[in-house]
Enzyme design. Structure first.
Site, PDB file in Angstrom:
ATOM      1  N   TYR A  55       0.816  -1.215   0.000  1.00  0.00           N
ATOM      2  CA  TYR A  55       0.000   0.000   0.000  1.00  0.00           C
ATOM      3  C   TYR A  55       0.848   1.262   0.000  1.00  0.00           C
ATOM      4  O   TYR A  55       1.795   1.398   0.780  1.00  0.00           O
ATOM      5  CB  TYR A  55      -0.921   0.035   1.235  1.00  0.00           C
ATOM      6  N   HIS A  85      -3.520  16.840  -2.357  1.00  0.00           N
ATOM      7  CA  HIS A  85      -3.928  16.939  -0.958  1.00  0.00           C
ATOM      8  C   HIS A  85      -3.654  18.315  -0.344  1.00  0.00           C
ATOM      9  O   HIS A  85      -4.043  18.579   0.790  1.00  0.00           O
ATOM     10  CB  HIS A  85      -3.214  15.858  -0.126  1.00  0.00           C
ATOM     11  N   TYR A 280     -17.532  30.422  46.693  1.00  0.00           N
ATOM     12  CA  TYR A 280     -16.753  29.304  46.144  1.00  0.00           C
ATOM     13  C   TYR A 280     -15.579  29.745  45.268  1.00  0.00           C
ATOM     14  O   TYR A 280     -14.533  29.081  45.237  1.00  0.00           O
ATOM     15  CB  TYR A 280     -17.655  28.391  45.317  1.00  0.00           C
ATOM     16  N   ARG A 283     -13.086  30.352  48.023  1.00  0.00           N
ATOM     17  CA  ARG A 283     -12.866  29.244  48.945  1.00  0.00           C
ATOM     18  C   ARG A 283     -12.394  27.976  48.220  1.00  0.00           C
ATOM     19  O   ARG A 283     -11.623  27.177  48.768  1.00  0.00           O
ATOM     20  CB  ARG A 283     -14.162  28.952  49.704  1.00  0.00           C
ATOM     21  N   PHE A 328      -1.865   6.526  12.230  1.00  0.00           N
ATOM     22  CA  PHE A 328      -2.125   7.922  11.875  1.00  0.00           C
ATOM     23  C   PHE A 328      -3.392   8.467  12.527  1.00  0.00           C
ATOM     24  O   PHE A 328      -3.674   9.656  12.441  1.00  0.00           O
ATOM     25  CB  PHE A 328      -2.278   8.072  10.358  1.00  0.00           C
TER      26      PHE A 328
END
Length: 496
Positions: A55, A85, A280, A283, A328
């Site tokens: 391939y 590409h 909060y 704290r 990949f």
């Protein structure tokens, strides 16, 4: 001048950080790595000579994997691959990100499982050391089969096509190579595929993300310490016993850092002196910041594995073992980037809540409403909180996990993809927003503690105050505050 020696293994975030930040840094290739390259290349040449069906070497790609390519057309196959590409779109990746891509791709090829020539790895080394940076569009990758489109834009520059940044200018790659007397690379069999089957764009952006997030998470603790003092926060909540009783090392670490930053402050209080408990966002700083720190450990582990991984396809092991697989696929980095998005978004979230406490007259004690120098006539920090709220709201959409999405490609041959590059880009955007939110908290906190009395700050936060007060002024009149936030945001990127 720093030299980073690449061997195909042993690359760390710390080494890459030094390479990226030290002036005139270069890469070298170890002799053992060159031997790896020569050995795997000989195997590929034997495959071509004996016309074996492998391939990407003697076949087409994707759905065309069953189409045989004759020995005399293998070079054309590789060039056509890179050209077709190179179809990325959008803004380009930052130059440092592309530089990192090249270093990471080179390190992968040096493992000796990609079958490339010495000429290819030397061309990459030349581009890196001469700082010839390909223009790589950041959109267009699915994050599986490799980051095909981005890496194709990197690869096409090596053969003298496409565009590159050199000397601060965007130029045609061909012109830069001619000016520097560098021969364009002639791709041999397998080499185009070897250049683009990989996760380097998502990993390189992830590397930059990690370096910036690590610094900002450290900065967020001392910035929170300034706010804590401006609001006469209660130190009992940071008692070591509270945090060791739960057991998370990162929570214990943040609580310890807070105690260290607040030591000697005359602005902090004890429980019951002014109030019994803080909200909060004051704290629970150790619990929230500590949980975000946990994400960094996970992300660092995955990045350093991937930076040294063989993520090509097929992989060359011996003449009888050239194996098609799926290294990949970007899923490990995709999940890591999604986790980093959550961790950094939460630091921004809690910072924005502290900003609200600093400016809200119902929550900020005896500080002026919105820290206005003239209440009613001047708005002071009122809209600074709006801007921070906008950024954290944007982060909530960016934090949607990219890794749970997939869309089939290549006629359903590639039917599950990672979207890891999208996740990595979104993590970068969240980190940039986080930096601006922290800069906003810092800007407001600097004025708030100055109102309360700088001489009452703890020694360590007084040092921070002095450093940052030199670059931005007190909020004593309404002005274009975006300039102040930009100055502080840039400083948080640079000042250690």
């Amino acid at each position: 001048m720093a030299v980073l020696t690449l061997e195909g293994h042993g690359l760390t975030i710390a080494k890459m950080k030094s390479f990226l930040t030290e002036e005139d840094s270069t890469v070298e290739i170890s002799e053992a790595a060159y031997e790896n390259v020569r050995g795997s290349r000989k195997i590929v040449e034997d495959i071509i000579e004996h016309e074996k069906t492998i391939y990407g070497i003697t076949t087409g790609f994707g759905l065309f994997s069953d189409v045989r390519i004759s020995k005399d057309r293998t070079q054309d196959l590789q060039v056509n691959l890179i050209r077709s590409h190179s179809c990325g779109v959008g803004a380009p990746f930052a130059e440092n990100t592309v530089l990192s891509m090249m270093v990471l791709r080179l390190n992968t090829l040096l493992k000796g499982h990609s079958g490339v020539t010495v000429g290819l790895v030397d061309q990459l080394k030349t581009f890196i050391n001469a700082r010839i940076i390909p223009k790589v569009p950041e959109q267009g990758s699915l994050g599986a089969s490799g980051d095909l489109a981005p890496l194709s834009h990197l690869a096409i520059a090596l053969i003298g096509e496409g565009e590159v940044y050199y000397g601060g200018e965007l130029r045609d790659s061909k012109d830069v190579l001619e000016a520097l007397d560098i021969e364009p690379l002639t791709l041999q069999a397998k080499e185009g595929l070897a250049l683009i089957n990989g996760t380097q764009p998502m990993t390189a952006q992830g590397l930059i993300n990690y370096i910036e997030a690590e610094k900002l998470m450290a900065d967020s603790v001392w910035i929170a310490s300034l706010t804590h003092q401006a609001l006469n926060g209660i130190t009992d909540a940071f008692n070591e016993k509270v945090h060791t009783s739960r057991g998370y090392p990162e929570q214990v670490e943040v609580a310890g850092a807070l105690r260290d930053y607040l030591e000697g402050s005359k602005l902090t209080t004890r429980q019951g002196e002014v109030r019994v408990q803080d909200g909060y966002s004051l704290r629970c700083i150790p619990q929230v910041h500590g949980a975000s720190l946990q994400t960094l450990a996970y992300v660092k582990d995955k990045l350093e594995i991937e930076m040294n991984a063989a993520n090509d396809n097929p992989l060359v092991f011996s003449e009888d073992e050239v194996i098609s697989g799926g290294n990949f696929h970007g899923q490990p980095i995709a999940i890591a980037m999604d986790l980093l998005k959550i961790g950094t978004a939460e630091i921004a979230n809690i910072s924005e809540r502290r900003i609200e406490r600093l400016v809200n007259p119902s929550l900020n004690g005896d500080l002026p409403a919105f820290l206005s120098p003239e209440e009613g006539l001047q708005s002071g920090a009122m809209i600074l909180q709006y801007a921070a709220a906008s950024l954290v709201s944007e982060n909530k959409t960016l934090a949607h996990p990219a890794s749970v999405d997939s869309i089939p490609s290549s006629a359903n041959q590639e039917d599950h993809v990672s979207m890891g590059t999208i996740g990595s880009r979104h993590a970068r955007d969240i980190i940039n927003n986080m930096r601006n939110v922290l800069a906003t908290e810092l800007f407001i906190a600097l004025t708030a503690v100055e109102i309360k009395g700088v001489d009452r700050l703890s020694p360590k936060t007084r040092e921070k105050f002095d450093t940052y007060r030199e670059i931005v002024e007190f909020i004593d009149h309404d002005r274009n505050f975006s300039k102040d936030i930009k100055i502080l945001s840039d400083a948080l990127r640079m000042i250690n």
